[in-house]
Design a protein around this motif. Sequence first.
Motif, PDB file in Angstrom:
ATOM      1  N   VAL A   1     104.496  58.604  50.097  1.00 53.92           N
ATOM      2  CA  VAL A   1     103.470  59.428  50.472  1.00 53.92           C
ATOM      3  C   VAL A   1     102.195  58.438  50.733  1.00 53.92           C
ATOM      4  O   VAL A   1     102.187  57.385  50.059  1.00 53.92           O
ATOM      5  N   LEU A   2     101.386  58.861  51.680  1.00 49.23           N
ATOM      6  CA  LEU A   2     100.184  57.978  52.071  1.00 49.23           C
ATOM      7  C   LEU A   2      99.054  59.017  51.570  1.00 49.23           C
ATOM      8  O   LEU A   2      99.105  60.145  52.308  1.00 49.23           O
ATOM      9  N   HIS A   3      98.094  58.732  50.771  1.00 48.82           N
ATOM     10  CA  HIS A   3      97.158  59.416  50.374  1.00 48.82           C
ATOM     11  C   HIS A   3      95.718  58.881  51.407  1.00 48.82           C
ATOM     12  O   HIS A   3      95.662  57.829  51.213  1.00 48.82           O
ATOM     13  N   ARG A   4      95.467  59.728  52.044  1.00 52.80           N
ATOM     14  CA  ARG A   4      94.151  59.005  52.710  1.00 52.80           C
ATOM     15  C   ARG A   4      92.950  59.870  52.879  1.00 52.80           C
ATOM     16  O   ARG A   4      93.114  61.174  52.980  1.00 52.80           O
ATOM     17  N   ALA A   5      91.730  59.310  52.977  1.00 46.39           N
ATOM     18  CA  ALA A   5      90.572  60.038  53.144  1.00 46.39           C
ATOM     19  C   ALA A   5      89.893  59.344  54.063  1.00 46.39           C
ATOM     20  O   ALA A   5      89.339  58.149  53.726  1.00 46.39           O
ATOM     21  N   ILE A   6      89.314  59.911  55.167  1.00 41.89           N
ATOM     22  CA  ILE A   6      88.320  59.211  56.276  1.00 41.89           C
ATOM     23  C   ILE A   6      87.012  59.296  55.998  1.00 41.89           C
ATOM     24  O   ILE A   6      86.354  58.421  55.925  1.00 41.89           O
ATOM     25  N   LEU A   7      86.608  60.405  55.908  1.00 45.07           N
ATOM     26  CA  LEU A   7      85.097  60.604  55.566  1.00 45.07           C
ATOM     27  C   LEU A   7      84.774  60.596  53.875  1.00 45.07           C
ATOM     28  O   LEU A   7      83.815  60.687  53.449  1.00 45.07           O
ATOM     29  N   GLY A   8      85.973  60.244  53.293  1.00 43.73           N
ATOM     30  CA  GLY A   8      85.820  60.335  51.756  1.00 43.73           C
ATOM     31  C   GLY A   8      85.860  61.894  51.370  1.00 43.73           C
ATOM     32  O   GLY A   8      86.614  62.553  51.476  1.00 43.73           O
ATOM     33  N   SER A   9      84.545  62.000  50.745  1.00 46.34           N
ATOM     34  CA  SER A   9      84.158  63.240  50.695  1.00 46.34           C
ATOM     35  C   SER A   9      82.962  63.792  51.856  1.00 46.34           C
ATOM     36  O   SER A   9      82.414  62.952  52.155  1.00 46.34           O
ATOM     37  N   ILE A  10      83.070  64.784  52.080  1.00 45.76           N
ATOM     38  CA  ILE A  10      81.810  65.142  53.176  1.00 45.76           C
ATOM     39  C   ILE A  10      80.430  64.982  52.426  1.00 45.76           C
ATOM     40  O   ILE A  10      79.737  64.802  53.181  1.00 45.76           O
ATOM     41  N   ASP A  11      80.640  65.419  51.229  1.00 49.13           N
ATOM     42  CA  ASP A  11      79.208  65.493  50.564  1.00 49.13           C
ATOM     43  C   ASP A  11      78.846  63.672  50.796  1.00 49.13           C
ATOM     44  O   ASP A  11      77.507  63.698  50.954  1.00 49.13           O
ATOM     45  N   ARG A  12      79.503  62.993  50.142  1.00 55.35           N
ATOM     46  CA  ARG A  12      79.038  61.434  50.130  1.00 55.35           C
ATOM     47  C   ARG A  12      78.881  60.942  51.676  1.00 55.35           C
ATOM     48  O   ARG A  12      77.981  60.269  51.802  1.00 55.35           O
ATOM     49  N   PHE A  13      79.614  61.407  52.512  1.00 55.41           N
ATOM     50  CA  PHE A  13      79.639  60.879  53.741  1.00 55.41           C
ATOM     51  C   PHE A  13      78.178  61.285  54.344  1.00 55.41           C
ATOM     52  O   PHE A  13      77.350  60.767  55.109  1.00 55.41           O
ATOM     53  N   MET A  14      77.827  62.736  53.999  1.00 53.63           N
ATOM     54  CA  MET A  14      76.579  63.220  54.381  1.00 53.63           C
ATOM     55  C   MET A  14      75.257  62.419  53.823  1.00 53.63           C
ATOM     56  O   MET A  14      74.243  62.104  54.402  1.00 53.63           O
ATOM     57  N   ALA A  15      75.599  62.030  52.630  1.00 52.78           N
ATOM     58  CA  ALA A  15      74.598  61.501  51.708  1.00 52.78           C
ATOM     59  C   ALA A  15      74.480  60.122  52.424  1.00 52.78           C
ATOM     60  O   ALA A  15      73.194  59.535  52.845  1.00 52.78           O
ATOM     61  N   TYR A  16      75.331  59.452  52.834  1.00 51.77           N
ATOM     62  CA  TYR A  16      75.202  58.345  53.511  1.00 51.77           C
ATOM     63  C   TYR A  16      74.572  58.348  54.774  1.00 51.77           C
ATOM     64  O   TYR A  16      73.784  57.384  55.039  1.00 51.77           O
ATOM     65  N   LEU A  17      74.926  59.367  55.620  1.00 51.08           N
ATOM     66  CA  LEU A  17      74.419  59.512  56.911  1.00 51.08           C
ATOM     67  C   LEU A  17      72.911  59.716  56.923  1.00 51.08           C
ATOM     68  O   LEU A  17      72.059  59.211  57.504  1.00 51.08           O
ATOM     69  N   ILE A  18      72.694  60.570  55.869  1.00 54.08           N
ATOM     70  CA  ILE A  18      70.948  60.749  55.416  1.00 54.08           C
ATOM     71  C   ILE A  18      70.164  59.380  55.227  1.00 54.08           C
ATOM     72  O   ILE A  18      69.398  59.364  55.896  1.00 54.08           O
ATOM     73  N   GLU A  19      70.888  58.589  54.668  1.00 47.31           N
ATOM     74  CA  GLU A  19      70.185  57.513  54.183  1.00 47.31           C
ATOM     75  C   GLU A  19      70.201  56.353  55.225  1.00 47.31           C
ATOM     76  O   GLU A  19      69.050  55.595  55.460  1.00 47.31           O
ATOM     77  N   GLU A  20      71.277  56.496  56.047  1.00 44.67           N
ATOM     78  CA  GLU A  20      71.362  55.257  57.170  1.00 44.67           C
ATOM     79  C   GLU A  20      70.280  55.856  58.243  1.00 44.67           C
ATOM     80  O   GLU A  20      69.667  55.028  58.939  1.00 44.67           O
ATOM     81  N   THR A  21      70.115  57.116  58.602  1.00 41.85           N
ATOM     82  CA  THR A  21      69.374  57.750  59.639  1.00 41.85           C
ATOM     83  C   THR A  21      67.942  57.939  59.025  1.00 41.85           C
ATOM     84  O   THR A  21      67.150  58.514  59.968  1.00 41.85           O
ATOM     85  N   LYS A  22      67.811  58.062  57.792  1.00 37.23           N
ATOM     86  CA  LYS A  22      66.240  58.620  57.219  1.00 37.23           C
ATOM     87  C   LYS A  22      66.493  60.266  57.356  1.00 37.23           C
ATOM     88  O   LYS A  22      65.147  60.583  57.909  1.00 37.23           O
ATOM     89  N   GLY A  23      67.374  60.791  57.758  1.00 38.03           N
ATOM     90  CA  GLY A  23      67.616  62.413  58.067  1.00 38.03           C
ATOM     91  C   GLY A  23      67.279  62.600  59.566  1.00 38.03           C
ATOM     92  O   GLY A  23      67.575  63.713  59.976  1.00 38.03           O
ATOM     93  N   ARG A  24      67.273  61.583  60.269  1.00 34.69           N
ATOM     94  CA  ARG A  24      67.258  61.681  61.837  1.00 34.69           C
ATOM     95  C   ARG A  24      68.641  61.738  62.483  1.00 34.69           C
ATOM     96  O   ARG A  24      69.143  60.586  62.942  1.00 34.69           O
ATOM     97  N   PHE A  25      69.256  62.850  62.265  1.00 31.50           N
ATOM     98  CA  PHE A  25      70.661  62.814  62.803  1.00 31.50           C
ATOM     99  C   PHE A  25      70.673  62.685  64.359  1.00 31.50           C
ATOM    100  O   PHE A  25      69.815  63.307  65.012  1.00 31.50           O
ATOM    101  N   PRO A  26      71.909  62.412  64.840  1.00 31.27           N
ATOM    102  CA  PRO A  26      71.903  62.552  66.114  1.00 31.27           C
ATOM    103  C   PRO A  26      72.019  63.993  66.456  1.00 31.27           C
ATOM    104  O   PRO A  26      72.313  64.880  65.781  1.00 31.27           O
ATOM    105  N   THR A  27      71.728  64.146  67.782  1.00 33.70           N
ATOM    106  CA  THR A  27      71.511  65.618  68.420  1.00 33.70           C
ATOM    107  C   THR A  27      72.478  66.433  68.010  1.00 33.70           C
ATOM    108  O   THR A  27      72.503  67.740  67.569  1.00 33.70           O
ATOM    109  N   TRP A  28      73.987  66.097  68.056  1.00 34.81           N
ATOM    110  CA  TRP A  28      74.970  66.978  67.927  1.00 34.81           C
ATOM    111  C   TRP A  28      75.094  67.485  66.253  1.00 34.81           C
ATOM    112  O   TRP A  28      75.541  68.493  66.135  1.00 34.81           O
TER     113      TRP A  28
END
Length: 595
Positions: free
Chosen positions: A466-493
């Motif tokens: 068995v391979l256990h895998r997570a790409i975004l990790g958790s959506i919650d943590r990935f979202m937190a990462y994006l918020i802090e990287e972009t300062k909340g200025r998400f790409p348009t999509w």
Amino acid sequence: MKIIYKDGVVAECPQEEELHVLRHTAAHVMAQAIKRLYPEADFAFGPATENGFYYDVDLGDTKLTDDDLAAIEKEMRKIVKENLAIKPFILPRAEAEKLMADRKEKYKVEHMADLADETEFSFFQQGEYVDMCIGPHLTYTKALKAFKITQQSGAYWKNDKDNKMLTRINGVAFRSQEELEAWEKQQEEARARDHRKIGKEMGLFMTDDLVGRGLPMFLPNGYTVWQELENYIKAKERARGYQHVMTPCVGTVNLYKTSGHWDHYRENMFPAMEMEGESYVLRPMNCPHHMMIYANRPHSYRQLPIRIGEIAHDFRYESSGTLKGIERGRHFCQNDAHLFVTPDQIKSEVAAVCDLIFEVYRDFGITDYRCVLSLRDPADKKKYHDDDAMWNHAEAALREVLTELGIEFTEEIGEAAFYGPKLDVNVRPAVGAEYTLSTCQLDFCLPAKFHLTYVDSDGTEKTPVVLHRAILGSIDRFMAYLIEETKGRFPTWLAPTQVKVLPVSEKTLEYAQSVTDKLAEAGIRVALDSDNEKIGYKIRAAQQVDRVPYMLVLGAKEAEAGNVSVRDRKGETTTMELDAFIQKVCDEIANRTHD
């Protein structure tokens, strides 16, 4: 920089150890300051850390305020100016125990009892303060040039929730005032990027103690982002042959006893619930459920690999001091999957997982990361499944695959999952320490525990890997990462509101409504600001608070011409035909353009 060792030897400090020695000394100076201000204080552990230092202290019923922390820091500066000599000495066990008992240091006495094989103990003294410690330290307190008390929190004695909660006082120390000032600027940037602050401003998520600490709730704006991330990764997975499932958030204790989580992970699980003679727990991960899905029917080697994916709700009993918004909570949703493969498919499937990880990183512009092969600590029989042959085989297999794929990686002992080694992809965020975002784990253990089989080409039953895998990790943590990287200025999509329509006055409100309707018909997330406010205020709110990618400022000129004045987040303004603007936004959404 001169330092003194526990045997009294004074030497130049190796450059790579300077910060550690400074911070360790600062912990002692802080403890001395606390003892002067709170004579009944009883000290536990006070180490230097990667980012600073702390001391855990029992202050009885005393609760510290920010003013109290400032007073401790002021007393520390006084001790530094006194330029007290820091002197080591060593005592045999009986004398050491008596010294600590006489000074009413019960935690130190208990710690000495834990070190049953030690026949003597070393101490360091500065003025009236004595601390049990192996050093080394600065030779005089005046050598401590730049430091700051940063915060307080709670910490259990010996990190055991069954023990008393102590007060942990944190600080930082540096070689110079300039280094401290640079750190303070970095902290300002961190505060500006903090996803909790931005999340509140943008209305992304909320928490409330009445619901429970570590249990975030996503508001409409935040759930829009969350759903976009879910749709994005599910589409990527479906294109690669994943089948998505939905499983319950609870399972029986027996399920986790079978998997081994009950023995190896129980302290991170919520307490069991008793119902009709059966014990249930909130699940901390999804592997056991997916194992049971595989076991639901027989399989042939021709059907493998089988890739089962789920955006799964999980619950872990994290200590309150580690909770941090949606980056680390007690409830989160993993972008989880389990791949059931034959031994011959390990290499190609690990390669496919890595390809997916790095494709996702390209889509989001993530470039600062490193790969780690996380291995077990062979001496730790409690944390890891006890099967040396399995571990040696699994670690060698994953190491060989990564090497053949040409993936650069470092190895870290003691970071594996309890059932197998893993590849961790650690990102380095704009501020703060790196952490794991994506992972791929190789598991020979759980398939055997659940008696999973497939019929091989020779007609015999074999156990899948068995391979256990997570790409975004958790959506919650990935979202937190994006918020802090972009300062909340998400790409348009990804932005909750992609366009905000701002009529200059009520005279253009009707035209603004028609523009809004046309954008909405094109599938664009649009909001009309019809408040009776000045246009400058509306622009600032849309740009600085809502952080929308595009603002349409519509005055009489635009209404008459039937076009739009487009203002982007950089403050640049362009006049466009409405249809051309709609096409531009739709293209950015379709292509998932990132800036």
